[in-house]
Design an enzyme around this catalytic site. Sequence first.
Site, short mmCIF file in Angstrom:
data_model
loop_
_atom_site.label_atom_id
_atom_site.label_comp_id
_atom_site.label_asym_id
_atom_site.label_seq_id
_atom_site.Cartn_x
_atom_site.Cartn_y
_atom_site.Cartn_z
N ARG A 162 0.83 -1.22 0.00
CA ARG A 162 0.00 0.00 0.00
C ARG A 162 0.85 1.26 0.00
NH1 ARG A 162 -1.34 1.65 4.64
NH2 ARG A 162 -2.10 -0.31 5.51
N LYS B 152 -6.95 10.26 -18.16
CA LYS B 152 -7.09 10.96 -19.44
C LYS B 152 -5.75 10.92 -20.19
CE LYS B 152 -11.25 11.73 -17.91
NZ LYS B 152 -11.67 12.90 -17.15
N TYR C 275 -15.26 20.59 -12.72
CA TYR C 275 -15.69 19.24 -13.09
C TYR C 275 -16.83 18.81 -12.14
CZ TYR C 275 -15.13 14.18 -13.76
OH TYR C 275 -15.34 12.85 -14.00
N ASP D 142 -7.09 21.75 -11.14
CA ASP D 142 -7.31 20.56 -11.96
C ASP D 142 -6.63 20.78 -13.30
OD1 ASP D 142 -8.31 18.57 -13.69
OD2 ASP D 142 -10.09 18.30 -12.44
#
Length: 398
Positions: free
Chosen positions: A69, A217, A122, A192
């Site tokens: 992790r 993206k 967004y 962002d």
Amino acid sequence: MNLNLTADPRAGDNDRRSRADDTLLAHAGRDPFAHDGAVNVPVYHASTILFPTLAALDAKATARVRYGRRGTPTSFALEEAVSALEGAEGTVLTPSGVMAITLVLLAHARPGAHFLIPDNAYGPVRHACNEIMIPMGVAVSFYDPRAGIAELIRPETALVWLEAPGSQTFEMPDIAAIVAAAQARGVPTALDNTWSGGLFLKPLTMGVDFSVQAGTKYLSGHSDVMSGTIACGAGRHERMRAFAQRMGACIGPDDAYLMLRGMRTLSVRLRQHHASGLRIAQWLEGRPEVIRVMHPGLPSDPGHALWSRDFSGASGLFGFVMRSVERPTLARMMDGMKLFGMGASWGGFESLLIPVDPTAVRTATTWAPGGQVMRIHVGLEDPEDLIADLEAGFGRLA
Ligand SMILES: *Cc1c(COP(=O)(O)O)cnc(C)c1O
């Protein structure tokens, strides 16, 4: 293939990307001779990490790799590459772009705190504010990204969010002015940066504290990975890394590998998205079916001057407003598209076209598009083929 590269001085070989990024993307995060000469860092599938001696186990807090992790050589390589691209002190990886956003919001949330969020953020940013932050006792103001924030900062303001350009309507904020207003009051900022892929905009060099991307993206670029990145400015990494650890955020090794592989070609891909996107935006501007095109790279766009000041290129995602049509007529256009797919997300090699309704997610500004809003992602196909597909689609509106 005719790319019409003369249409914009920044297109093709004349774009303003730093050539240093091309070299960096080919080399960042690699150490072949630490991996038997393999060019790419291998995929380390690991949860348990063994220590050879009790002394080594006792010293595990200083070990680079200590538990799955907390990261593996594969995820560390990706962190290094994103940090190099964004100019970050360090990067936190998350399993989606939304989780990267939510972690930054949560890390600044406490009862009585106040956040400033642009009205064109967004959609899920707004939903996280309404459904998670406000019930936790955080006050949230949505601001007009073109009006700035100086008047809106309160003593308890704990975070200013930015997105450039905004989702669906592509307005360009004055990043420098917003960051200066926040810094004057000691308020951290997060931007962002998904639209620029981290290549065309360098928010951390402009004083932004956190540059967040949906790695889903352009960084991944092949429509097959979910991921998020939080690139942290100076003095910001350690606390964000520790916070992400407490929240249990980590990325799977296969996804980290695919994303790193995608990043090797980020610059050549985005250069093509830039040139083809502008070519198609200009073509759309000349169509009788189109009322206006929302692309900050177009000289006619209200955000063009800010975009020219701050960005070294444009990605393949933008919007346009068509004259209103009945849904069955729109379906005739859309259902017959040969190259444009219909679906969420963007940033892959393929083109997408969807109708959107930004008015449904605006509260601080009124947005009266006066027609049907479309969001287009221009992929890596020949733009002349894409234009032929769009032209045939417009023909089906008749
Ligand atoms: C898609 C997107 C995100 C969210 O990314 P996911 O990986 O889908 O969670 C965040 N910001 C912007 C601007 C996006 O377009």
